[in-house]
Design a protein around this motif. Structure first.
Motif, PDB file in Angstrom:
ATOM      1  N   SER A 156       0.844  -1.190   0.000  1.00 40.92           N
ATOM      2  CA  SER A 156       0.000   0.000   0.000  1.00 40.92           C
ATOM      3  C   SER A 156       0.883   1.246   0.000  1.00 40.92           C
ATOM      4  N   THR A 157       0.257   2.351  -0.349  1.00 37.26           N
ATOM      5  CA  THR A 157       0.937   3.641  -0.329  1.00 37.26           C
ATOM      6  C   THR A 157      -0.024   4.662   0.263  1.00 37.26           C
ATOM      7  N   PRO A 158       0.466   5.625   1.023  1.00 31.20           N
ATOM      8  CA  PRO A 158      -0.457   6.595   1.622  1.00 31.20           C
ATOM      9  C   PRO A 158      -0.953   7.618   0.593  1.00 31.20           C
ATOM     10  N   CYS A 159      -2.191   8.014   0.759  1.00 27.70           N
ATOM     11  CA  CYS A 159      -2.767   9.064  -0.085  1.00 27.70           C
ATOM     12  C   CYS A 159      -2.073  10.381   0.256  1.00 27.70           C
ATOM     13  N   PRO A 160      -1.701  11.186  -0.740  1.00 30.04           N
ATOM     14  CA  PRO A 160      -1.065  12.469  -0.430  1.00 30.04           C
ATOM     15  C   PRO A 160      -2.014  13.461   0.241  1.00 30.04           C
ATOM     16  N   GLY A 161      -3.326  13.233   0.121  1.00 34.15           N
ATOM     17  CA  GLY A 161      -4.287  14.144   0.732  1.00 34.15           C
ATOM     18  C   GLY A 161      -4.679  13.767   2.140  1.00 34.15           C
ATOM     19  N   CYS A 162      -5.135  12.522   2.331  1.00 32.88           N
ATOM     20  CA  CYS A 162      -5.660  12.120   3.642  1.00 32.88           C
ATOM     21  C   CYS A 162      -4.741  11.169   4.395  1.00 32.88           C
ATOM     22  N   GLN A 163      -3.679  10.700   3.772  1.00 35.77           N
ATOM     23  CA  GLN A 163      -2.691   9.792   4.362  1.00 35.77           C
ATOM     24  C   GLN A 163      -3.232   8.397   4.686  1.00 35.77           C
ATOM     25  N   LYS A 164      -4.443   8.073   4.242  1.00 33.34           N
ATOM     26  CA  LYS A 164      -4.967   6.722   4.427  1.00 33.34           C
ATOM     27  C   LYS A 164      -4.338   5.813   3.378  1.00 33.34           C
ATOM     28  N   PRO A 165      -4.171   4.523   3.687  1.00 36.01           N
ATOM     29  CA  PRO A 165      -3.489   3.636   2.735  1.00 36.01           C
ATOM     30  C   PRO A 165      -4.343   3.339   1.501  1.00 36.01           C
ATOM     31  N   ILE A 166      -3.681   3.330   0.361  1.00 34.46           N
ATOM     32  CA  ILE A 166      -4.297   2.913  -0.893  1.00 34.46           C
ATOM     33  C   ILE A 166      -3.617   1.596  -1.256  1.00 34.46           C
ATOM     34  N   THR A 167      -4.390   0.528  -1.337  1.00 36.12           N
ATOM     35  CA  THR A 167      -3.835  -0.802  -1.540  1.00 36.12           C
ATOM     36  C   THR A 167      -3.818  -1.182  -3.018  1.00 36.12           C
ATOM     37  N   ILE A 168      -3.221  -2.325  -3.285  1.00 35.63           N
ATOM     38  CA  ILE A 168      -3.177  -2.850  -4.652  1.00 35.63           C
ATOM     39  C   ILE A 168      -4.594  -3.089  -5.173  1.00 35.63           C
ATOM     40  N   GLU A 169      -5.481  -3.537  -4.309  1.00 35.19           N
ATOM     41  CA  GLU A 169      -6.872  -3.769  -4.713  1.00 35.19           C
ATOM     42  C   GLU A 169      -7.534  -2.470  -5.175  1.00 35.19           C
ATOM     43  N   HIS A 170      -7.221  -1.354  -4.523  1.00 28.88           N
ATOM     44  CA  HIS A 170      -7.768  -0.069  -4.960  1.00 28.88           C
ATOM     45  C   HIS A 170      -7.251   0.274  -6.355  1.00 28.88           C
ATOM     46  N   PHE A 171      -5.968   0.029  -6.601  1.00 26.86           N
ATOM     47  CA  PHE A 171      -5.406   0.339  -7.912  1.00 26.86           C
ATOM     48  C   PHE A 171      -6.017  -0.526  -9.002  1.00 26.86           C
ATOM     49  N   GLU A 172      -6.375  -1.764  -8.667  1.00 33.16           N
ATOM     50  CA  GLU A 172      -7.008  -2.643  -9.655  1.00 33.16           C
ATOM     51  C   GLU A 172      -8.408  -2.151 -10.022  1.00 33.16           C
ATOM     52  N   ASP A 173      -9.055  -1.418  -9.137  1.00 35.99           N
ATOM     53  CA  ASP A 173     -10.404  -0.916  -9.399  1.00 35.99           C
ATOM     54  C   ASP A 173     -10.429   0.322 -10.282  1.00 35.99           C
ATOM     55  N   PHE A 174      -9.290   1.008 -10.467  1.00 35.94           N
ATOM     56  CA  PHE A 174      -9.259   2.206 -11.307  1.00 35.94           C
ATOM     57  C   PHE A 174      -9.468   1.803 -12.762  1.00 35.94           C
TER      58      PHE A 174
END
Length: 74
Positions: free
Chosen positions: A4-22
């Motif tokens: 995962s990587t933190p969002c630059p805005g809210c710092q919550k984690p963005i996971t691989i599953e989130h990237f697959e949904d884009f």
């Protein structure tokens, strides 16, 4: 391996599953705060290089194929 990587805005984690949904790399938004995410690895120089190299590789492939077809009877 980083999953995962933190969002630059809210710092919550963005996971691989989130990237697959884009739907595409150009419409990425944080699933938590909807901040627009940007892929920074694609630079104008890299894009220009791709525009030059890809047609060159296609041309070389066709040239090699025609060269080999002339030297080896089928």
């Amino acid at each position: 391996m980083k999953t995962s990587t933190p969002c630059p805005g809210c710092q919550k984690p963005i996971t691989i599953e989130h990237f697959e949904d884009f739907s595409s790399p150009f419409t990425m938004k944080c699933p938590h705060c909807r901040a627009k995410l940007k892929e920074t690895k694609m630079t104008p120089w890299l894009l220009l290089l791709a525009v030059i190299v890809i047609p060159l590789l296609v041309y070389l492939g066709i040239s090699v194929k025609s060269f080999l077809a002339g030297h080896f009877p089928s």
